[in-house]
Design a protein around this motif. Structure first.
Motif, PDB file in Angstrom:
ATOM      1  N   LYS A  54      -6.847   2.572  -1.220  1.00 17.63           N
ATOM      2  CA  LYS A  54      -6.267   2.480  -2.568  1.00 17.63           C
ATOM      3  C   LYS A  54      -5.746   3.858  -2.981  1.00 17.63           C
ATOM      4  O   LYS A  54      -6.491   4.845  -2.970  1.00 17.63           O
ATOM      5  CB  LYS A  54      -7.317   2.001  -3.574  1.00 17.63           C
ATOM      6  N   PHE A  55      -4.462   3.909  -3.309  1.00 16.11           N
ATOM      7  CA  PHE A  55      -3.865   5.104  -3.890  1.00 16.11           C
ATOM      8  C   PHE A  55      -3.872   4.949  -5.408  1.00 16.11           C
ATOM      9  O   PHE A  55      -3.425   3.930  -5.925  1.00 16.11           O
ATOM     10  CB  PHE A  55      -2.410   5.264  -3.438  1.00 16.11           C
ATOM     11  N   GLN A  56      -4.356   5.975  -6.119  1.00 18.68           N
ATOM     12  CA  GLN A  56      -4.391   5.941  -7.585  1.00 18.68           C
ATOM     13  C   GLN A  56      -3.675   7.183  -8.127  1.00 18.68           C
ATOM     14  O   GLN A  56      -4.172   8.306  -7.957  1.00 18.68           O
ATOM     15  CB  GLN A  56      -5.839   5.916  -8.093  1.00 18.68           C
ATOM     16  N   ASN A  57      -2.511   6.979  -8.749  1.00 17.01           N
ATOM     17  CA  ASN A  57      -1.741   8.103  -9.322  1.00 17.01           C
ATOM     18  C   ASN A  57      -1.668   9.277  -8.346  1.00 17.01           C
ATOM     19  O   ASN A  57      -1.893  10.434  -8.719  1.00 17.01           O
ATOM     20  CB  ASN A  57      -2.364   8.556 -10.648  1.00 17.01           C
ATOM     21  N   PHE A  58      -1.343   8.979  -7.123  1.00 12.34           N
ATOM     22  CA  PHE A  58      -1.439   9.936  -6.016  1.00 12.34           C
ATOM     23  C   PHE A  58      -0.159  10.769  -5.910  1.00 12.34           C
ATOM     24  O   PHE A  58       0.942  10.233  -5.765  1.00 12.34           O
ATOM     25  CB  PHE A  58      -1.673   9.161  -4.715  1.00 12.34           C
ATOM     26  N   PHE A  59      -0.314  12.089  -5.994  1.00 10.64           N
ATOM     27  CA  PHE A  59       0.792  13.023  -5.780  1.00 10.64           C
ATOM     28  C   PHE A  59       0.427  13.950  -4.625  1.00 10.64           C
ATOM     29  O   PHE A  59      -0.734  14.375  -4.494  1.00 10.64           O
ATOM     30  CB  PHE A  59       1.044  13.882  -7.027  1.00 10.64           C
ATOM     31  N   LEU A  60       1.408  14.264  -3.799  1.00  7.22           N
ATOM     32  CA  LEU A  60       1.213  15.224  -2.724  1.00  7.22           C
ATOM     33  C   LEU A  60       2.372  16.216  -2.764  1.00  7.22           C
ATOM     34  O   LEU A  60       3.538  15.838  -2.604  1.00  7.22           O
ATOM     35  CB  LEU A  60       1.181  14.510  -1.361  1.00  7.22           C
ATOM     36  N   GLN A  61       2.044  17.479  -3.022  1.00 10.15           N
ATOM     37  CA  GLN A  61       3.062  18.519  -3.102  1.00 10.15           C
ATOM     38  C   GLN A  61       2.826  19.564  -2.016  1.00 10.15           C
ATOM     39  O   GLN A  61       1.703  19.770  -1.567  1.00 10.15           O
ATOM     40  CB  GLN A  61       3.013  19.218  -4.470  1.00 10.15           C
ATOM     41  N   TYR A  62       3.895  20.203  -1.596  1.00  8.13           N
ATOM     42  CA  TYR A  62       3.754  21.367  -0.726  1.00  8.13           C
ATOM     43  C   TYR A  62       4.687  22.458  -1.227  1.00  8.13           C
ATOM     44  O   TYR A  62       5.671  22.192  -1.912  1.00  8.13           O
ATOM     45  CB  TYR A  62       4.036  21.015   0.738  1.00  8.13           C
ATOM     46  N   THR A  63       4.354  23.690  -0.901  1.00 13.20           N
ATOM     47  CA  THR A  63       5.117  24.838  -1.367  1.00 13.20           C
ATOM     48  C   THR A  63       6.220  25.163  -0.378  1.00 13.20           C
ATOM     49  O   THR A  63       5.950  25.480   0.784  1.00 13.20           O
ATOM     50  CB  THR A  63       4.197  26.060  -1.556  1.00 13.20           C
ATOM     51  N   LYS A  64       7.445  25.057  -0.821  1.00 10.29           N
ATOM     52  CA  LYS A  64       8.598  25.369   0.032  1.00 10.29           C
ATOM     53  C   LYS A  64       8.830  26.877   0.102  1.00 10.29           C
ATOM     54  O   LYS A  64       9.123  27.434   1.137  1.00 10.29           O
ATOM     55  CB  LYS A  64       9.844  24.652  -0.499  1.00 10.29           C
ATOM     56  N   ASP A  65       8.703  27.528  -1.041  1.00 11.60           N
ATOM     57  CA  ASP A  65       8.738  28.978  -1.104  1.00 11.60           C
ATOM     58  C   ASP A  65       7.902  29.384  -2.316  1.00 11.60           C
ATOM     59  O   ASP A  65       7.216  28.554  -2.922  1.00 11.60           O
ATOM     60  CB  ASP A  65      10.183  29.500  -1.195  1.00 11.60           C
TER      61      ASP A  65
ATOM     62  N   LEU B 238       1.141   8.160   5.936  1.00  9.73           N
ATOM     63  CA  LEU B 238       0.129   7.827   6.947  1.00  9.73           C
ATOM     64  C   LEU B 238      -0.964   8.891   7.015  1.00  9.73           C
ATOM     65  O   LEU B 238      -2.146   8.574   7.133  1.00  9.73           O
ATOM     66  CB  LEU B 238       0.777   7.672   8.324  1.00  9.73           C
ATOM     67  N   LYS B 239      -0.557  10.161   6.956  1.00 11.01           N
ATOM     68  CA  LYS B 239      -1.560  11.238   7.014  1.00 11.01           C
ATOM     69  C   LYS B 239      -2.474  11.209   5.794  1.00 11.01           C
ATOM     70  O   LYS B 239      -3.663  11.552   5.891  1.00 11.01           O
ATOM     71  CB  LYS B 239      -0.870  12.591   7.117  1.00 11.01           C
ATOM     72  N   SER B 240      -1.945  10.775   4.659  1.00 13.74           N
ATOM     73  CA  SER B 240      -2.781  10.655   3.463  1.00 13.74           C
ATOM     74  C   SER B 240      -3.787   9.525   3.623  1.00 13.74           C
ATOM     75  O   SER B 240      -4.946   9.645   3.211  1.00 13.74           O
ATOM     76  CB  SER B 240      -1.902  10.412   2.229  1.00 13.74           C
ATOM     77  N   ILE B 241      -3.351   8.429   4.234  1.00 16.63           N
ATOM     78  CA  ILE B 241      -4.240   7.286   4.467  1.00 16.63           C
ATOM     79  C   ILE B 241      -5.451   7.682   5.303  1.00 16.63           C
ATOM     80  O   ILE B 241      -6.570   7.218   5.069  1.00 16.63           O
ATOM     81  CB  ILE B 241      -3.459   6.138   5.155  1.00 16.63           C
ATOM     82  N   VAL B 242      -5.238   8.567   6.279  1.00 15.98           N
ATOM     83  CA  VAL B 242      -6.343   8.971   7.167  1.00 15.98           C
ATOM     84  C   VAL B 242      -7.000  10.259   6.660  1.00 15.98           C
ATOM     85  O   VAL B 242      -7.739  10.912   7.379  1.00 15.98           O
ATOM     86  CB  VAL B 242      -5.864   9.133   8.622  1.00 15.98           C
ATOM     87  N   PHE B 243      -6.734  10.590   5.384  1.00 18.43           N
ATOM     88  CA  PHE B 243      -7.222  11.797   4.709  1.00 18.43           C
ATOM     89  C   PHE B 243      -7.103  13.055   5.561  1.00 18.43           C
ATOM     90  O   PHE B 243      -8.021  13.864   5.674  1.00 18.43           O
ATOM     91  CB  PHE B 243      -8.632  11.645   4.097  1.00 18.43           C
TER      92      PHE B 243
END
Length: 253
Positions: free
Chosen positions: A8-19, A54-59
């Motif tokens: 279950k994803f709940q209000n899920f955000f995934l950010q990464y720093t580009k610079d 997919l990587k988020s699903i497998v934590f």
């Protein structure tokens, strides 16, 4: 029949720093559930967020905000040791399989069982390989039975990809998360491999999630299709509700 949630994803955000100044959202405000025994294809253009999903699903990726629950457990609220143990319930296969080049195929496929073993049994299995019949069966499913004693570095790219898929059959996992399983395979071998994976997942009541570029295979072989575009869920439908214009919109700029 109603099945229980496994993811279950709940209000899920995934950010990464580009610079130093800019953060990029790889996934944005996901609210979606995946149920036990579902077979799901994840489709979308390159760079849309399929692999991050997919990587988020497998934590393997920690959310920037929001939650991911696995069997109603938040893995990111646990110690790394407990999280690793929980991940042993999942089989993960990357688009480019990371296989030891000098290892024999037999040993490489047997590694699919290691997540469900303790450290001692894992070591024993690698020194004195067990379950040879299971390994042979898994390899035969992908037309590789004759490669049992070959070294991995003597295989083609497509053969290495099928070796990685054979590991899924040896695993005792409840969920398979497979990124681009057909990327290096010709159309006939790709469909054959997908059919075998699906049949075994059905027999074992495994939840099977795969990211695919081949939309025709996704629509033909999966009961639920999740389209991802620019890090967001663009649609989440059964194949019967998906039409050509919707696919065209998914892949348009």
């Amino acid at each position: 029949m109603m099945y229980s949630e496994i993811i279950k994803f709940q209000n899920f955000f995934l950010q990464y720093t580009k610079d130093k100044k800019n953060k990029v959202e790889a996934l944005s405000n996901l609210n979606i559930s995946i149920y036990n025994e579902e077979h799901i294809a994840v489709i979308g253009p390159s760079g849309s967020g399929k692999t991050s999903f997919l990587k988020s699903i497998v934590f393997a990726l920690r959310p920037s905000s929001g939650k991911l629950l696995f069997e109603n457990i938040n893995p990111w609220s646990m110690s790394s040791k407990k999280r690793h143990k929980l991940r042993s319930k999942i089989f993960i296969s990357s688009q480019v399989p990371h296989l030891p080049p000098r290892q024999k195929v037999l040993t490489t496929v047997l590694a699919g069982k290691l997540a469900g073993m303790n450290s001692f049994m894992s070591l024993v299995s690698l020194i004195y390989p067990q379950d040879l019949d299971q390994v042979k069966y898994a390899l035969d499913c992908f037309g590789l039975g004759a490669k049992l004693s070959e070294r991995v570095d003597r295989l083609s790219g497509g053969e290495r990809q099928r070796i990685s898929l054979a590991r899924a059959i040896l695993s005792q996992s409840k969920l398979w998360a497979i990124d681009e399983p057909l990327a290096s395979l010709d159309p006939m071998r790709a469909e054959e491999s997908l059919i075998n994976l699906k049949q075994i997942a059905l027999q074992r009541n495994v939840t099977f999630i795969a990211s695919l570029h081949q939309t025709n295979f996704a629509l033909k072989h999966f009961s639920r299709i999740i389209g991802i575009k620019k890090g967001k869920i663009y649609f989440d439908y059964s194949p019967s509700k998906i039409h050509d214009d919707l696919i065209k919109d998914l892949y348009s700029e």
